[in-house]
Design a protein around this motif. Structure first.
Motif, PDB file in Angstrom:
ATOM      1  N   PRO A 216      34.569   5.696 -20.247  1.00 24.17           N
ATOM      2  CA  PRO A 216      35.585   4.732 -19.891  1.00 24.17           C
ATOM      3  C   PRO A 216      36.574   5.294 -18.869  1.00 24.17           C
ATOM      4  O   PRO A 216      36.932   6.460 -19.150  1.00 24.17           O
ATOM      5  CB  PRO A 216      36.149   4.752 -21.272  1.00 24.17           C
ATOM      6  N   VAL A 217      37.123   4.331 -17.955  1.00 28.71           N
ATOM      7  CA  VAL A 217      37.882   5.245 -17.248  1.00 28.71           C
ATOM      8  C   VAL A 217      39.232   4.185 -16.963  1.00 28.71           C
ATOM      9  O   VAL A 217      39.193   2.775 -17.328  1.00 28.71           O
ATOM     10  CB  VAL A 217      37.225   4.909 -15.604  1.00 28.71           C
ATOM     11  N   PHE A 218      40.366   4.550 -16.542  1.00 27.63           N
ATOM     12  CA  PHE A 218      41.445   4.008 -16.199  1.00 27.63           C
ATOM     13  C   PHE A 218      41.918   4.127 -14.810  1.00 27.63           C
ATOM     14  O   PHE A 218      42.074   5.175 -14.274  1.00 27.63           O
ATOM     15  CB  PHE A 218      42.701   4.571 -17.275  1.00 27.63           C
TER      16      PHE A 218
ATOM     17  N   TRP B 115      46.985  -1.879 -12.708  1.00 27.33           N
ATOM     18  CA  TRP B 115      46.138  -1.253 -13.477  1.00 27.33           C
ATOM     19  C   TRP B 115      44.832  -1.776 -13.952  1.00 27.33           C
ATOM     20  O   TRP B 115      44.959  -2.783 -13.939  1.00 27.33           O
ATOM     21  CB  TRP B 115      46.807  -0.193 -14.698  1.00 27.33           C
ATOM     22  N   ALA B 116      43.922  -1.225 -14.482  1.00 26.59           N
ATOM     23  CA  ALA B 116      42.756  -1.567 -14.985  1.00 26.59           C
ATOM     24  C   ALA B 116      42.053  -0.490 -15.639  1.00 26.59           C
ATOM     25  O   ALA B 116      41.949   0.494 -15.532  1.00 26.59           O
ATOM     26  CB  ALA B 116      41.918  -2.409 -13.915  1.00 26.59           C
ATOM     27  N   LYS B 117      41.290  -1.113 -16.847  1.00 30.64           N
ATOM     28  CA  LYS B 117      40.441  -0.283 -17.503  1.00 30.64           C
ATOM     29  C   LYS B 117      38.939  -0.971 -17.457  1.00 30.64           C
ATOM     30  O   LYS B 117      38.620  -2.182 -17.886  1.00 30.64           O
ATOM     31  CB  LYS B 117      41.014  -0.201 -19.173  1.00 30.64           C
ATOM     32  N   TYR B 118      38.095   0.097 -17.439  1.00 31.25           N
ATOM     33  CA  TYR B 118      36.780  -0.323 -17.736  1.00 31.25           C
ATOM     34  C   TYR B 118      35.987   0.521 -18.367  1.00 31.25           C
ATOM     35  O   TYR B 118      36.045   1.898 -18.739  1.00 31.25           O
ATOM     36  CB  TYR B 118      36.119  -0.247 -16.164  1.00 31.25           C
ATOM     37  N   ALA B 119      34.954   0.110 -18.883  1.00 26.19           N
ATOM     38  CA  ALA B 119      33.959   0.807 -19.656  1.00 26.19           C
ATOM     39  C   ALA B 119      32.731   0.968 -18.909  1.00 26.19           C
ATOM     40  O   ALA B 119      31.797  -0.040 -19.170  1.00 26.19           O
ATOM     41  CB  ALA B 119      33.565   0.236 -21.038  1.00 26.19           C
ATOM     42  N   LEU B 120      32.360   1.873 -18.013  1.00 27.63           N
ATOM     43  CA  LEU B 120      31.246   1.973 -17.007  1.00 27.63           C
ATOM     44  C   LEU B 120      30.187   2.335 -17.748  1.00 27.63           C
ATOM     45  O   LEU B 120      29.940   3.241 -18.648  1.00 27.63           O
ATOM     46  CB  LEU B 120      31.619   2.767 -16.142  1.00 27.63           C
TER      47      LEU B 120
END
Length: 331
Positions: free
Chosen positions: A97-99, A160-165
């Protein structure tokens, strides 16, 4: 009737066990590089405050320790349970997970595009590098497979954005940045006829005769076996590489008494699965020149006993062993 209890003897303070003192240790840094690890390095752990934009890994990453194993077994109609046959490590599935934080809209869009280009599996795998506070770096080759499709709402905002790579590592093991290398030299290479010495008494070096072999210990700091690459530099007339289990890679001398590997040439024996080649530096295939049924043996974790026997030609030869230790985790 109650029995009187005897008090435990008093232990002097100096003899009591002291609790262990924690070792000072900094945080692990993580860097991602696309295009088979040759793209721009994107730090995932270097953002320290909200003044600077960046990409920051979040808690909850999975798949970064021991890989998943697949078991193979047989069943018998007359026996309870199954009979274990073998096992193999499966491809590793990873979620990170990244922000993404940008000070404005153009900044966060720029961070997204940077990740888009780095993650594209058509450009190759991503090298995910973990560096401990001690300075040791281990990396994993993984292909991006999803997680950055995006969704408005709780996972993204104006800056901003959040992803679960999600990644898949076809090779589930972590590797150091550089291989381990060990080199041995053999023979003095003194010619039989010399302008500076008399023919008699005749002197022949042990390297030309081959001797009884050179015992050696190979240290593999990894968690599993590693498959070596052998570089043999001529002149060499014959050689034998033997493991502690007796597995042998051997080449006998040519029938015309010439050098198997001429002076100035290097034979490379690549034992890695999926490669397994025996070629010299000019591309000549030496597979048929090996003795029957060569056994390409791995270097087990820990200490491995081996034996090298080399018959040199008229010159000094050398053998170099290279291998990448394989680790089950980035630690």
């Amino acid at each position: 009737m109650p029995l009187p209890a005897k008090a435990a003897p008093r232990v002097p303070e100096s003899l009591r066990d002291l609790p262990p003192v924690p070792q000072e240790w900094g945080r692990t840094s993580v860097v991602l590089a696309g295009s088979n690890g040759e793209g721009d390095a994107i730090p995932l752990t270097s953002v320290s405050n909200t003044v600077w934009p960046g990409i920051l890994i979040q808690p909850g990453a999975t798949g970064l320790d021991m890989p998943l194993y697949q078991l193979f077994s047989d069943e018998s109609p007359n026996l309870d349970g199954s009979i274990f046959r073998s096992t193999r490590a499966s491809a590793r599935e990873i979620m990170i997970p990244v922000f993404l934080y940008g000070v404005d809209r153009p900044t966060v869009n720029s961070l997204k595009r940077k990740l888009f280009q780095a993650l594209n599996p058509r450009n190759g795998y991503c090298a995910i590098r973990f560096t401990e506070w001690s300075g040791e770096t281990r990396q994993l080759a993984a292909y991006y497979k999803g997680g950055m499709e995006g969704a408005e709402g709780d996972t993204a905002g104006f800056t901003w954005a959040k992803y679960a790579l999600n990644f898949t590592a076809m090779d589930p093991y972590f590797y150091p940045l550089s291989p381990r290398s060990i080199k041995w030299s053999f023979g003095t290479g003194d010619p039989l006829l010399s302008d500076s010495k008399n023919l008699f008494p005749m002197e022949i070096s042990e390297g030309v005769l081959g001797g009884d072999g050179e015992p050696l210990i190979i240290e593999n700091p990894g968690d599993v076996e590693a498959w070596p690459v052998w570089d043999l530099r001529g002149p060499i007339r014959s050689f034998q590489l033997t493991s502690s289990s007796g597995a042998t890679i051997k080449a006998s001398p040519p029938g015309d008494s010439s050098d198997l590997i001429p002076a100035g040439r290097t034979l490379t024996i690549d034992t890695r699965p999926g490669r397994k080649t025996v070629r010299d530096d000019r591309g000549t295939n030496y597979w048929e020149r090996l003795d029957t049924n060569p056994e390409f043996w791995p270097v087990a974790p820990g200490s491995t006993d081996a034996l090298i026997t080399v018959v040199t030609g008229s010159g000094k030869s050398a053998i170099t062993l290279l291998f990448h230790p394989r680790y089950a985790s980035f630690i």
